[in-house]
Write a protein that holds these residues in place. Structure first.
Motif, PDB file in Angstrom:
ATOM      1  N   ASP A 159      32.523  37.243  52.323  1.00  0.00           N
ATOM      2  CA  ASP A 159      32.972  35.887  52.031  1.00  0.00           C
ATOM      3  C   ASP A 159      34.323  35.936  51.326  1.00  0.00           C
ATOM      4  N   LEU A 160      34.559  37.043  50.592  1.00  0.00           N
ATOM      5  CA  LEU A 160      35.787  37.198  49.836  1.00  0.00           C
ATOM      6  C   LEU A 160      36.218  38.660  49.876  1.00  0.00           C
ATOM      7  N   THR A 161      37.471  38.884  50.219  1.00  0.00           N
ATOM      8  CA  THR A 161      38.062  40.222  50.182  1.00  0.00           C
ATOM      9  C   THR A 161      39.243  40.179  49.232  1.00  0.00           C
ATOM     10  N   ILE A 162      39.253  41.118  48.300  1.00  0.00           N
ATOM     11  CA  ILE A 162      40.356  41.233  47.352  1.00  0.00           C
ATOM     12  C   ILE A 162      41.000  42.591  47.585  1.00  0.00           C
ATOM     13  N   SER A 163      42.316  42.591  47.807  1.00  0.00           N
ATOM     14  CA  SER A 163      43.049  43.818  48.124  1.00  0.00           C
ATOM     15  C   SER A 163      44.204  44.016  47.157  1.00  0.00           C
ATOM     16  N   ALA A 164      44.387  45.265  46.741  1.00  0.00           N
ATOM     17  CA  ALA A 164      45.525  45.659  45.902  1.00  0.00           C
ATOM     18  C   ALA A 164      45.586  47.177  45.927  1.00  0.00           C
ATOM     19  N   THR A 165      46.622  47.721  45.305  1.00  0.00           N
ATOM     20  CA  THR A 165      46.702  49.182  45.168  1.00  0.00           C
ATOM     21  C   THR A 165      45.814  49.620  44.003  1.00  0.00           C
ATOM     22  N   ALA A 166      45.519  50.902  43.952  1.00  0.00           N
ATOM     23  CA  ALA A 166      44.725  51.440  42.844  1.00  0.00           C
ATOM     24  C   ALA A 166      45.412  51.154  41.517  1.00  0.00           C
ATOM     25  N   ARG A 167      46.720  51.330  41.474  1.00  0.00           N
ATOM     26  CA  ARG A 167      47.475  51.095  40.251  1.00  0.00           C
ATOM     27  C   ARG A 167      47.338  49.649  39.788  1.00  0.00           C
ATOM     28  N   ASP A 168      47.467  48.703  40.708  1.00  0.00           N
ATOM     29  CA  ASP A 168      47.373  47.301  40.326  1.00  0.00           C
ATOM     30  C   ASP A 168      45.958  46.923  39.884  1.00  0.00           C
ATOM     31  N   PHE A 169      44.943  47.476  40.527  1.00  0.00           N
ATOM     32  CA  PHE A 169      43.578  47.233  40.060  1.00  0.00           C
ATOM     33  C   PHE A 169      43.385  47.794  38.650  1.00  0.00           C
ATOM     34  N   MET A 170      43.934  48.975  38.389  1.00  0.00           N
ATOM     35  CA  MET A 170      43.815  49.568  37.057  1.00  0.00           C
ATOM     36  C   MET A 170      44.550  48.730  36.016  1.00  0.00           C
ATOM     37  N   LEU A 171      45.704  48.214  36.368  1.00  0.00           N
ATOM     38  CA  LEU A 171      46.441  47.347  35.441  1.00  0.00           C
ATOM     39  C   LEU A 171      45.663  46.060  35.153  1.00  0.00           C
ATOM     40  N   ARG A 182      52.390  38.861  45.590  1.00  0.00           N
ATOM     41  CA  ARG A 182      51.731  39.417  46.786  1.00  0.00           C
ATOM     42  C   ARG A 182      51.278  40.858  46.630  1.00  0.00           C
ATOM     43  N   ARG A 183      51.072  41.264  45.392  1.00  0.00           N
ATOM     44  CA  ARG A 183      50.519  42.604  45.130  1.00  0.00           C
ATOM     45  C   ARG A 183      48.996  42.560  45.096  1.00  0.00           C
ATOM     46  N   LEU A 184      48.441  41.374  44.889  1.00  0.00           N
ATOM     47  CA  LEU A 184      47.001  41.135  44.925  1.00  0.00           C
ATOM     48  C   LEU A 184      46.764  40.089  45.999  1.00  0.00           C
ATOM     49  N   VAL A 185      45.934  40.432  46.984  1.00  0.00           N
ATOM     50  CA  VAL A 185      45.696  39.532  48.109  1.00  0.00           C
ATOM     51  C   VAL A 185      44.224  39.140  48.111  1.00  0.00           C
ATOM     52  N   SER A 186      43.991  37.854  48.210  1.00  0.00           N
ATOM     53  CA  SER A 186      42.642  37.311  48.284  1.00  0.00           C
ATOM     54  C   SER A 186      42.485  36.641  49.640  1.00  0.00           C
ATOM     55  N   GLU A 187      41.454  37.049  50.381  1.00  0.00           N
ATOM     56  CA  GLU A 187      41.201  36.488  51.709  1.00  0.00           C
ATOM     57  C   GLU A 187      39.781  35.960  51.758  1.00  0.00           C
ATOM     58  N   GLY A 188      39.614  34.844  52.436  1.00  0.00           N
ATOM     59  CA  GLY A 188      38.281  34.280  52.574  1.00  0.00           C
ATOM     60  C   GLY A 188      38.131  33.019  51.743  1.00  0.00           C
ATOM     61  N   ASP A 189      37.003  32.871  51.106  1.00  0.00           N
ATOM     62  CA  ASP A 189      36.644  31.682  50.344  1.00  0.00           C
ATOM     63  C   ASP A 189      37.478  31.604  49.061  1.00  0.00           C
ATOM     64  N   THR A 190      38.495  30.744  49.065  1.00  0.00           N
ATOM     65  CA  THR A 190      39.403  30.671  47.910  1.00  0.00           C
ATOM     66  C   THR A 190      38.703  30.120  46.666  1.00  0.00           C
ATOM     67  N   GLU A 191      37.777  29.209  46.844  1.00  0.00           N
ATOM     68  CA  GLU A 191      37.034  28.691  45.686  1.00  0.00           C
ATOM     69  C   GLU A 191      36.211  29.801  45.039  1.00  0.00           C
TER      70      GLU A 191
END
Length: 153
Positions: A79-91, A106-115
């Protein structure tokens, strides 16, 4: 500055892993670290939904759902996919970078159900990092604490 550059051979190996073992490991860690703190918040909106966390530079996808009893690996369409690099997730984990800043750059991308994405963001913002660290064994908590202090955006 935090540098998480991994050898290309390791990245290629991780990218070829089946999704189940990393998702199982993530769910076990999330149940140990996040679930006790998350249960004190209004988490019911997360139940029964499917999530994927994609670590882009590792080629790693962690697929899971939230049940009444915690996190569980799941293979269904997210329902929701969150994408980033390992470094950005750690930050983000260290609270050295704001999710909105990463999202708008655009270093963190959210796809799917925005709510659902906003609910997840707000719940994570409400978590106390100290309460999460208390779930770790003392030596690991000490290392994590030092890392969080030293992480730089």
């Amino acid at each position: 500055m935090l540098n998480l550059a991994l050898p290309p051979q390791l990245v290629n190996l991780v990218a070829r892993l089946p999704a189940a073992p990393p998702s199982l490991a993530f769910s076990a860690a999330a149940n140990r670290l996040l679930w006790p703190a998350l249960k004190t918040l209004d988490w019911q909106a997360l139940v029964g939904r499917r999530y994927t966390i994609r670590v882009k530079d590792l080629g790693l996808s962690l697929r899971f759902t939230v049940t009444q009893n915690g996190f569980k690996p799941d293979n269904g369409a997210p329902d929701l996919t969150i994408s980033a690099t390992a470094r950005d997730f750690m930050l983000l984990l260290a609270r050295r970078e704001d999710p909105d800043t990463l999202f708008f750059s655009r270093r963190l991308v959210s796809e799917g159900d925005t709510e659902l994405g906003l609910i997840v963001k707000n719940l994570l913002d409400a978590l106390d990092p100290e309460s999460v660290l208390r779930q770790l064994p003392a030596p690991l908590a000490h290392v994590a604490q030092r890392w969080m202090v030293s992480a730089q955006p």
